[in-house]
Design a protein around this motif. Structure first.
Motif, PDB file in Angstrom:
ATOM      1  N   GLU A 235       0.827  -1.209   0.000  1.00  0.00           N
ATOM      2  CA  GLU A 235       0.000   0.000   0.000  1.00  0.00           C
ATOM      3  C   GLU A 235       0.865   1.263   0.000  1.00  0.00           C
ATOM      4  OE1 GLU A 235      -3.896   0.142   2.061  1.00  0.00           O
ATOM      5  OE2 GLU A 235      -2.871   1.595   3.353  1.00  0.00           O
ATOM      6  N   PRO A 236       0.590   2.207  -0.903  1.00  0.00           N
ATOM      7  CA  PRO A 236       1.358   3.465  -0.907  1.00  0.00           C
ATOM      8  C   PRO A 236       1.033   4.294   0.327  1.00  0.00           C
ATOM      9  CG  PRO A 236      -0.484   3.610  -2.441  1.00  0.00           C
ATOM     10  CD  PRO A 236      -0.437   2.186  -1.970  1.00  0.00           C
ATOM     11  N   ASP A 237       1.948   5.191   0.697  1.00  0.00           N
ATOM     12  CA  ASP A 237       1.657   6.030   1.860  1.00  0.00           C
ATOM     13  C   ASP A 237       0.592   7.068   1.493  1.00  0.00           C
ATOM     14  OD1 ASP A 237       2.837   8.391   0.752  1.00  0.00           O
ATOM     15  OD2 ASP A 237       4.794   7.808   1.500  1.00  0.00           O
ATOM     16  N   ALA A 238       0.073   7.733   2.507  1.00  0.00           N
ATOM     17  CA  ALA A 238      -1.076   8.620   2.320  1.00  0.00           C
ATOM     18  C   ALA A 238      -0.769   9.776   1.373  1.00  0.00           C
ATOM     19  CB  ALA A 238      -1.545   9.150   3.669  1.00  0.00           C
ATOM     20  N   ASP A 239       0.443  10.323   1.417  1.00  0.00           N
ATOM     21  CA  ASP A 239       0.784  11.455   0.555  1.00  0.00           C
ATOM     22  C   ASP A 239       0.819  11.043  -0.922  1.00  0.00           C
ATOM     23  OD1 ASP A 239       0.971  13.227   2.649  1.00  0.00           O
ATOM     24  OD2 ASP A 239       3.133  12.967   2.892  1.00  0.00           O
ATOM     25  N   VAL A 240       1.423   9.894  -1.197  1.00  0.00           N
ATOM     26  CA  VAL A 240       1.465   9.395  -2.573  1.00  0.00           C
ATOM     27  C   VAL A 240       0.046   9.081  -3.056  1.00  0.00           C
ATOM     28  CG1 VAL A 240       2.263   7.526  -4.073  1.00  0.00           C
ATOM     29  CG2 VAL A 240       3.808   8.514  -2.372  1.00  0.00           C
ATOM     30  N   ALA A 241      -0.759   8.468  -2.193  1.00  0.00           N
ATOM     31  CA  ALA A 241      -2.141   8.156  -2.556  1.00  0.00           C
ATOM     32  C   ALA A 241      -2.916   9.432  -2.882  1.00  0.00           C
ATOM     33  CB  ALA A 241      -2.826   7.392  -1.420  1.00  0.00           C
ATOM     34  N   ALA A 242      -2.680  10.496  -2.111  1.00  0.00           N
ATOM     35  CA  ALA A 242      -3.370  11.762  -2.352  1.00  0.00           C
ATOM     36  C   ALA A 242      -2.989  12.352  -3.702  1.00  0.00           C
ATOM     37  CB  ALA A 242      -3.053  12.751  -1.230  1.00  0.00           C
ATOM     38  N   LEU A 243      -1.711  12.278  -4.071  1.00  0.00           N
ATOM     39  CA  LEU A 243      -1.269  12.799  -5.367  1.00  0.00           C
ATOM     40  C   LEU A 243      -1.917  12.041  -6.519  1.00  0.00           C
ATOM     41  CD1 LEU A 243       2.533  13.338  -4.639  1.00  0.00           C
ATOM     42  CD2 LEU A 243       0.854  15.118  -5.139  1.00  0.00           C
ATOM     43  N   LEU A 244      -1.931  10.713  -6.411  1.00  0.00           N
ATOM     44  CA  LEU A 244      -2.555   9.905  -7.462  1.00  0.00           C
ATOM     45  C   LEU A 244      -4.049  10.181  -7.542  1.00  0.00           C
ATOM     46  CD1 LEU A 244      -0.681   6.543  -6.834  1.00  0.00           C
ATOM     47  CD2 LEU A 244      -0.537   7.921  -8.918  1.00  0.00           C
ATOM     48  N   LEU A 245      -4.689  10.338  -6.383  1.00  0.00           N
ATOM     49  CA  LEU A 245      -6.130  10.576  -6.367  1.00  0.00           C
ATOM     50  C   LEU A 245      -6.485  11.930  -6.972  1.00  0.00           C
ATOM     51  CD1 LEU A 245      -8.714   9.135  -5.407  1.00  0.00           C
ATOM     52  CD2 LEU A 245      -8.541  10.450  -3.289  1.00  0.00           C
ATOM     53  N   ALA A 246      -5.634  12.933  -6.751  1.00  0.00           N
ATOM     54  CA  ALA A 246      -5.878  14.249  -7.346  1.00  0.00           C
ATOM     55  C   ALA A 246      -5.864  14.160  -8.873  1.00  0.00           C
ATOM     56  CB  ALA A 246      -4.830  15.240  -6.855  1.00  0.00           C
ATOM     57  N   ALA A 247      -4.895  13.405  -9.410  1.00  0.00           N
ATOM     58  CA  ALA A 247      -4.837  13.221 -10.866  1.00  0.00           C
ATOM     59  C   ALA A 247      -6.076  12.486 -11.367  1.00  0.00           C
ATOM     60  CB  ALA A 247      -3.576  12.450 -11.241  1.00  0.00           C
ATOM     61  N   LEU A 248      -6.511  11.476 -10.612  1.00  0.00           N
ATOM     62  CA  LEU A 248      -7.713  10.739 -10.993  1.00  0.00           C
ATOM     63  C   LEU A 248      -8.939  11.647 -11.003  1.00  0.00           C
ATOM     64  CD1 LEU A 248      -7.431   7.297  -9.157  1.00  0.00           C
ATOM     65  CD2 LEU A 248      -8.039   7.620 -11.537  1.00  0.00           C
ATOM     66  N   ALA A 249      -9.059  12.490  -9.989  1.00  0.00           N
ATOM     67  CA  ALA A 249     -10.220  13.373  -9.898  1.00  0.00           C
ATOM     68  C   ALA A 249     -10.333  14.268 -11.122  1.00  0.00           C
ATOM     69  CB  ALA A 249     -10.128  14.217  -8.624  1.00  0.00           C
ATOM     70  N   VAL A 250      -9.188  14.790 -11.579  1.00  0.00           N
ATOM     71  CA  VAL A 250      -9.186  15.666 -12.754  1.00  0.00           C
ATOM     72  C   VAL A 250      -9.432  14.866 -14.034  1.00  0.00           C
ATOM     73  CG1 VAL A 250      -7.774  17.192 -14.171  1.00  0.00           C
ATOM     74  CG2 VAL A 250      -7.736  17.409 -11.687  1.00  0.00           C
ATOM     75  N   ASP A 251      -8.642  13.821 -14.241  1.00  0.00           N
ATOM     76  CA  ASP A 251      -8.755  13.035 -15.474  1.00  0.00           C
ATOM     77  C   ASP A 251     -10.154  12.445 -15.647  1.00  0.00           C
ATOM     78  OD1 ASP A 251      -6.152  13.501 -16.199  1.00  0.00           O
ATOM     79  OD2 ASP A 251      -5.383  11.584 -15.480  1.00  0.00           O
ATOM     80  N   CYS A 252     -10.753  12.014 -14.543  1.00  0.00           N
ATOM     81  CA  CYS A 252     -12.054  11.326 -14.596  1.00  0.00           C
ATOM     82  C   CYS A 252     -13.216  12.282 -14.354  1.00  0.00           C
ATOM     83  CB  CYS A 252     -12.083  10.186 -13.584  1.00  0.00           C
ATOM     84  SG  CYS A 252     -10.826   8.922 -13.888  1.00  0.00           S
ATOM     85  N   ARG A 253     -12.928  13.583 -14.384  1.00  0.00           N
ATOM     86  CA  ARG A 253     -13.959  14.626 -14.278  1.00  0.00           C
ATOM     87  C   ARG A 253     -14.821  14.469 -13.027  1.00  0.00           C
ATOM     88  NH1 ARG A 253     -10.718  15.468 -17.813  1.00  0.00           N
ATOM     89  NH2 ARG A 253     -11.172  16.423 -19.837  1.00  0.00           N
ATOM     90  N   GLY A 254     -14.155  14.123 -11.909  1.00  0.00           N
ATOM     91  CA  GLY A 254     -14.878  13.990 -10.662  1.00  0.00           C
ATOM     92  C   GLY A 254     -15.848  12.830 -10.646  1.00  0.00           C
ATOM     93  N   PHE A 255     -15.689  11.904 -11.610  1.00  0.00           N
ATOM     94  CA  PHE A 255     -16.564  10.734 -11.755  1.00  0.00           C
ATOM     95  C   PHE A 255     -18.021  11.156 -11.977  1.00  0.00           C
ATOM     96  CE2 PHE A 255     -12.761   9.200  -9.728  1.00  0.00           C
ATOM     97  CZ  PHE A 255     -12.499   8.035 -10.429  1.00  0.00           C
TER      98      PHE A 255
END
Length: 315
Positions: free
Chosen positions: A82-102
């Motif tokens: 499992e990645p640490d919380a900071d790395v997870a947050a960075l990846l999630l921010a990219a997902l939020a943008v790329d996926c248009r907030g789902f």
């Protein structure tokens, strides 16, 4: 080391010379056109249309149905632990943008079930574990364990990040050309493509008018070392259309003008002119290019070639 990550925009003969023996991994693109470096690609992890390059890479995964390359990267990280919380947050921010907030309206266009699963896992890694409902609806309502500029859900995070990304009020035309830039080769030509985070009229005005924009784009093409530079704007709410302009560099290779004249004819004739592999490409289907074409009609504008483009069309 900080120099282990190199952005495509930063590549130069000097940079290439210092990395001629390095093993390279490509993320968020699947083709590297620098001949010396291209031979060293050992891994490709991407979600764009597969350009069928680096087919001998030992590790090669291209899924153009995924909304974000970060989903693929996240899966690999979870396989290793499992990645640490900071790395997870960075990846999630990219997902939020790329996926248009789902946004449900973007399902199948900007995100897939694979992205939904990756986002749930990243939220878990940030400390917001939910073992029951892993659905798309549940994802949109999950509360982040820490806020992004006050936003506590992925739809809200996407809005905050998009607002920041699109605030280009302090940039001139040359800076807009640099902001979201990609480069590729085709038919022996180097082609630069800039996504302009402004309407075409605004972009043109920041250059001092049509002739000023022509001069700015020619200078940028020369600086980038490309034969042709293309710029496509955001949608103008007044017209419901994007704008697209292109110029040949002052020292463009022989045949560049003829090649792009042929491209113009092909774009104007779409969808009838589309080759079979593009007719079935997911992005072309999603944007209904296979049915409605690009909606273009090129004409001279201040020295460059210009056309309006259907709003659904992306770079």
């Amino acid at each position: 080391a900080s120099d282990a990550i190199v952005f495509a925009d930063d590549l130069s003969p000097d940079v290439v010379a210092t990395r001629s023996g390095a093993a390279l991994a490509l993320t968020d693109h699947n083709r590297l056109d620098w001949p010396v470096l291209g031979e060293n690609v050992v891994s490709v992890v991407d979600h764009h249309r597969d350009e069928r390059a680096h087919l001998d890479a030992a590790d090669r995964e291209v899924d153009d149905a995924a909304g974000s390359a970060s989903s693929l990267v996240a899966e690999r990280m979870f396989e290793a632990g499992e990645p640490d919380a900071d790395v997870a947050a960075l990846l999630l921010a990219a997902l939020a943008v790329d996926c248009r907030g789902f946004d449900p309206a973007e399902r199948g266009k900007k995100f897939s079930p694979r992205d939904v699963a990756a986002a749930h896992a990243l939220l878990d890694a940030m400390g917001s574990r939910v073992d029951a409902d892993r659905s798309e609806d549940a994802l949109r309502s999950r509360t982040l364990p820490r806020a992004f500029d006050g936003a506590t859900t992925l739809p809200a995070v996407a809005k905050v990040l998009f607002a920041a990304r699109h605030d280009t009020s302090g940039l001139d035309a040359s800076q807009l050309l640099d902001l979201d830039y990609k480069q590729a080769s085709a038919a022996g030509l180097q082609i630069g493509a800039a996504s302009i985070l402004a309407t075409y009229g605004d972009f043109e005005e920041r250059a001092g008018g049509a002739e000023g924009l022509y001069a700015a784009m020619r200078a940028k093409a020369a600086d980038r070392g490309v034969d042709v530079l293309v710029a496509m704007s955001q949608v103008d709410k007044a017209t419901g259309l994007r704008g697209l302009g292109y110029v040949a560099a002052p020292d463009a290779k022989a045949g560049a003008a003829d090649a792009f004249a042929a491209v113009e004819r092909g774009l104007e004739a779409a969808p009838a002119s589309l080759p079979e592999d593009l007719r079935t490409a997911s992005l072309f289907v999603q944007q209904d290019i296979v049915g409605a074409g690009f909606g273009v009609a090129f004409a001279d504008r201040g020295g460059l070639r210009y056309t309006a483009v259907r709003a659904a069309t992306s770079r």
